[in-house]
Design a protein around this motif. Sequence first.
Motif, PDB file in Angstrom:
ATOM      1  N   VAL A 240       0.850  -1.181   0.000  1.00 36.00           N
ATOM      2  CA  VAL A 240       0.000   0.000   0.000  1.00 36.00           C
ATOM      3  C   VAL A 240       0.892   1.238   0.000  1.00 36.00           C
ATOM      4  CG1 VAL A 240      -0.207  -0.057   2.533  1.00 36.00           C
ATOM      5  CG2 VAL A 240      -1.848   1.265   1.177  1.00 36.00           C
ATOM      6  N   LEU A 241       0.585   2.192  -0.868  1.00 35.88           N
ATOM      7  CA  LEU A 241       1.349   3.426  -0.992  1.00 35.88           C
ATOM      8  C   LEU A 241       0.748   4.459  -0.047  1.00 35.88           C
ATOM      9  CD1 LEU A 241       1.513   3.448  -4.888  1.00 35.88           C
ATOM     10  CD2 LEU A 241       3.208   2.530  -3.293  1.00 35.88           C
ATOM     11  N   ASN A 242       1.562   4.961   0.842  1.00 30.67           N
ATOM     12  CA  ASN A 242       1.056   5.855   1.879  1.00 30.67           C
ATOM     13  C   ASN A 242       2.097   6.917   2.216  1.00 30.67           C
ATOM     14  OD1 ASN A 242       1.100   6.015   5.270  1.00 30.67           O
ATOM     15  ND2 ASN A 242      -0.818   6.543   4.270  1.00 30.67           N
ATOM     16  N   LEU A 243       1.671   8.182   2.238  1.00 28.57           N
ATOM     17  CA  LEU A 243       2.562   9.280   2.582  1.00 28.57           C
ATOM     18  C   LEU A 243       2.873   9.281   4.079  1.00 28.57           C
ATOM     19  CD1 LEU A 243       0.977  12.180   0.498  1.00 28.57           C
ATOM     20  CD2 LEU A 243       3.230  11.175   0.123  1.00 28.57           C
ATOM     21  N   LYS A 244       4.077   9.701   4.405  1.00 31.46           N
ATOM     22  CA  LYS A 244       4.469   9.790   5.808  1.00 31.46           C
ATOM     23  C   LYS A 244       3.554  10.746   6.569  1.00 31.46           C
ATOM     24  CE  LYS A 244       8.589  10.714   8.637  1.00 31.46           C
ATOM     25  NZ  LYS A 244      10.016  11.132   8.600  1.00 31.46           N
ATOM     26  N   SER A 245       3.035  11.735   5.868  1.00 24.58           N
ATOM     27  CA  SER A 245       2.176  12.741   6.500  1.00 24.58           C
ATOM     28  C   SER A 245       0.717  12.294   6.644  1.00 24.58           C
ATOM     29  CB  SER A 245       2.221  14.041   5.685  1.00 24.58           C
ATOM     30  OG  SER A 245       1.780  13.800   4.346  1.00 24.58           O
TER      31      SER A 245
ATOM     32  N   THR B  30       2.414  -4.799   2.854  1.00 22.20           N
ATOM     33  CA  THR B  30       3.557  -3.999   3.277  1.00 22.20           C
ATOM     34  C   THR B  30       3.327  -2.533   2.932  1.00 22.20           C
ATOM     35  OG1 THR B  30       5.053  -5.864   2.862  1.00 22.20           O
ATOM     36  CG2 THR B  30       6.043  -3.672   3.026  1.00 22.20           C
ATOM     37  N   ARG B  31       3.661  -1.663   3.854  1.00 28.37           N
ATOM     38  CA  ARG B  31       3.541  -0.228   3.579  1.00 28.37           C
ATOM     39  C   ARG B  31       4.786   0.259   2.851  1.00 28.37           C
ATOM     40  NH1 ARG B  31       5.645   4.303   5.785  1.00 28.37           N
ATOM     41  NH2 ARG B  31       4.456   6.257   5.466  1.00 28.37           N
ATOM     42  N   LEU B  32       4.563   0.963   1.729  1.00 29.46           N
ATOM     43  CA  LEU B  32       5.646   1.646   1.027  1.00 29.46           C
ATOM     44  C   LEU B  32       5.434   3.141   1.198  1.00 29.46           C
ATOM     45  CD1 LEU B  32       6.168  -0.161  -2.420  1.00 29.46           C
ATOM     46  CD2 LEU B  32       7.624  -0.227  -0.405  1.00 29.46           C
ATOM     47  N   GLU B  33       6.450   3.835   1.679  1.00 28.19           N
ATOM     48  CA  GLU B  33       6.299   5.268   1.874  1.00 28.19           C
ATOM     49  C   GLU B  33       6.259   5.973   0.525  1.00 28.19           C
ATOM     50  OE1 GLU B  33       8.693   8.967   3.912  1.00 28.19           O
ATOM     51  OE2 GLU B  33       8.586   7.052   5.003  1.00 28.19           O
ATOM     52  N   ALA B  34       5.122   6.589   0.239  1.00 27.50           N
ATOM     53  CA  ALA B  34       4.915   7.249  -1.042  1.00 27.50           C
ATOM     54  C   ALA B  34       5.768   8.508  -1.159  1.00 27.50           C
ATOM     55  CB  ALA B  34       3.432   7.588  -1.214  1.00 27.50           C
ATOM     56  N   LYS B  35       6.050   8.901  -2.385  1.00 27.76           N
ATOM     57  CA  LYS B  35       6.799  10.118  -2.652  1.00 27.76           C
ATOM     58  C   LYS B  35       5.858  11.321  -2.608  1.00 27.76           C
ATOM     59  CE  LYS B  35      10.953   8.461  -3.618  1.00 27.76           C
ATOM     60  NZ  LYS B  35      12.160   8.857  -2.877  1.00 27.76           N
TER      61      LYS B  35
ATOM     62  N   THR C 155       0.553  14.708  -9.047  1.00 26.48           N
ATOM     63  CA  THR C 155       0.629  13.737 -10.144  1.00 26.48           C
ATOM     64  C   THR C 155       2.016  13.121 -10.239  1.00 26.48           C
ATOM     65  OG1 THR C 155      -1.039  14.982 -11.385  1.00 26.48           O
ATOM     66  CG2 THR C 155       0.291  13.428 -12.624  1.00 26.48           C
ATOM     67  N   ILE C 156       3.043  13.963 -10.086  1.00 24.44           N
ATOM     68  CA  ILE C 156       4.427  13.463 -10.139  1.00 24.44           C
ATOM     69  C   ILE C 156       4.707  12.544  -8.954  1.00 24.44           C
ATOM     70  CG2 ILE C 156       6.853  14.143 -10.007  1.00 24.44           C
ATOM     71  CD1 ILE C 156       6.100  16.704 -11.530  1.00 24.44           C
ATOM     72  N   GLY C 157       4.271  12.951  -7.766  1.00 24.37           N
ATOM     73  CA  GLY C 157       4.484  12.115  -6.589  1.00 24.37           C
ATOM     74  C   GLY C 157       3.789  10.777  -6.709  1.00 24.37           C
ATOM     75  N   CYS C 158       2.572  10.766  -7.238  1.00 30.45           N
ATOM     76  CA  CYS C 158       1.825   9.520  -7.436  1.00 30.45           C
ATOM     77  C   CYS C 158       2.567   8.600  -8.400  1.00 30.45           C
ATOM     78  CB  CYS C 158       0.425   9.847  -7.957  1.00 30.45           C
ATOM     79  SG  CYS C 158      -0.634   8.400  -8.204  1.00 30.45           S
ATOM     80  N   TYR C 159       3.065   9.153  -9.485  1.00 29.30           N
ATOM     81  CA  TYR C 159       3.808   8.384 -10.487  1.00 29.30           C
ATOM     82  C   TYR C 159       5.052   7.744  -9.864  1.00 29.30           C
ATOM     83  CZ  TYR C 159       6.071   7.486 -15.033  1.00 29.30           C
ATOM     84  OH  TYR C 159       6.680   6.901 -16.113  1.00 29.30           O
ATOM     85  N   LEU C 160       5.808   8.547  -9.116  1.00 30.68           N
ATOM     86  CA  LEU C 160       7.033   8.037  -8.490  1.00 30.68           C
ATOM     87  C   LEU C 160       6.718   6.966  -7.438  1.00 30.68           C
ATOM     88  CD1 LEU C 160       9.035  11.359  -7.986  1.00 30.68           C
ATOM     89  CD2 LEU C 160       9.388   9.602  -9.742  1.00 30.68           C
ATOM     90  N   SER C 161       5.590   7.096  -6.769  1.00 34.87           N
ATOM     91  CA  SER C 161       5.213   6.136  -5.729  1.00 34.87           C
ATOM     92  C   SER C 161       4.913   4.769  -6.330  1.00 34.87           C
ATOM     93  CB  SER C 161       3.997   6.647  -4.959  1.00 34.87           C
ATOM     94  OG  SER C 161       4.282   7.884  -4.334  1.00 34.87           O
TER      95      SER C 161
END
Length: 289
Positions: free
Chosen positions: A18-23, A43-48, A80-86
């Motif tokens: 799951v992609l999830n921002l630290k914030s 597993t949690r992946l810290e999103a960009k 949009t860029i952060g989502c793509y990188l995540s």
Amino acid sequence: MSWNDEEEFLRAHLVGVVLNLKSSPERYKNFMCRACQLPFGITRLEAKDGKNLSEDFKDLLVDERVYGRHYGGKFPSSGTIGCYLSHRLAWKKMVQHAIPWMLVFEDDVKFCPNLLSRILYELLTRYKDSIDICNFSLRGAGMPLKVGEVLTHHLCVYGRDVYCAGAYLLNLKSAKQLFKYSFPMQFQIDDYYTQTWRWNLVFTGVEPRIACHDDHVLSDIKERGGRQFRKICYSSKLVHTFVYGGLACLSIVLREYLNMRRLIVALKRYAKVRIFSKKNFICDLGKIY
């Protein structure tokens, strides 16, 4: 086969992230209330976070010419860029660890764990050799064409626009190709990972759809400026209208072209699968008689 056997099969063959921002810890907590009921680990992946990227890096990351051609002269927003990188992080993890199948979630997706688990089992036991990417949370009508049965649902390919990357299954072959050609960024994630015809892959979905975004929660992309913004503004209103009007018309034509290519490749794949299955059936009858 019992449900316990199905659970063991999924644990052995599938990894979830799951992609999830630290914030956004609360969003992760809410997502896991549902996801913890799945029979395999998530597993949690810290999103960009795109808003933390410098403007110079964004310019280097994005192929502005190609992106603008497909999106009416626009440039992607920070979200949009952060989502793509995540999503690219998920593909990278899959490639690095040679994971055969992965289920990728965004943290604002809702689903029924039991139904999703049973459909995943059906897909991985009946269709694993004829699917590469399968989405469960699409938006857009898409003109679905049925190519298989999955419980009471249909496995479909699409002839028109579909978008959203909230919950999708992909194999290692797909992850390698997506990751390999992901720089520079030329499309938003929804449109990039559906262009499977470029790498002889097939994009599919399950209908009726079994997962969706929680529309009561503000998405991270919208919170960071929506999908894209106009990077260049012309002093002349006439020039501005002419340039962006022309680019908008071009983007419509290109989108229909991409839809057609995706559909043709998918139908060719499933036509071959059905012909091969019929040949096997005839051979088996010949052995019996």
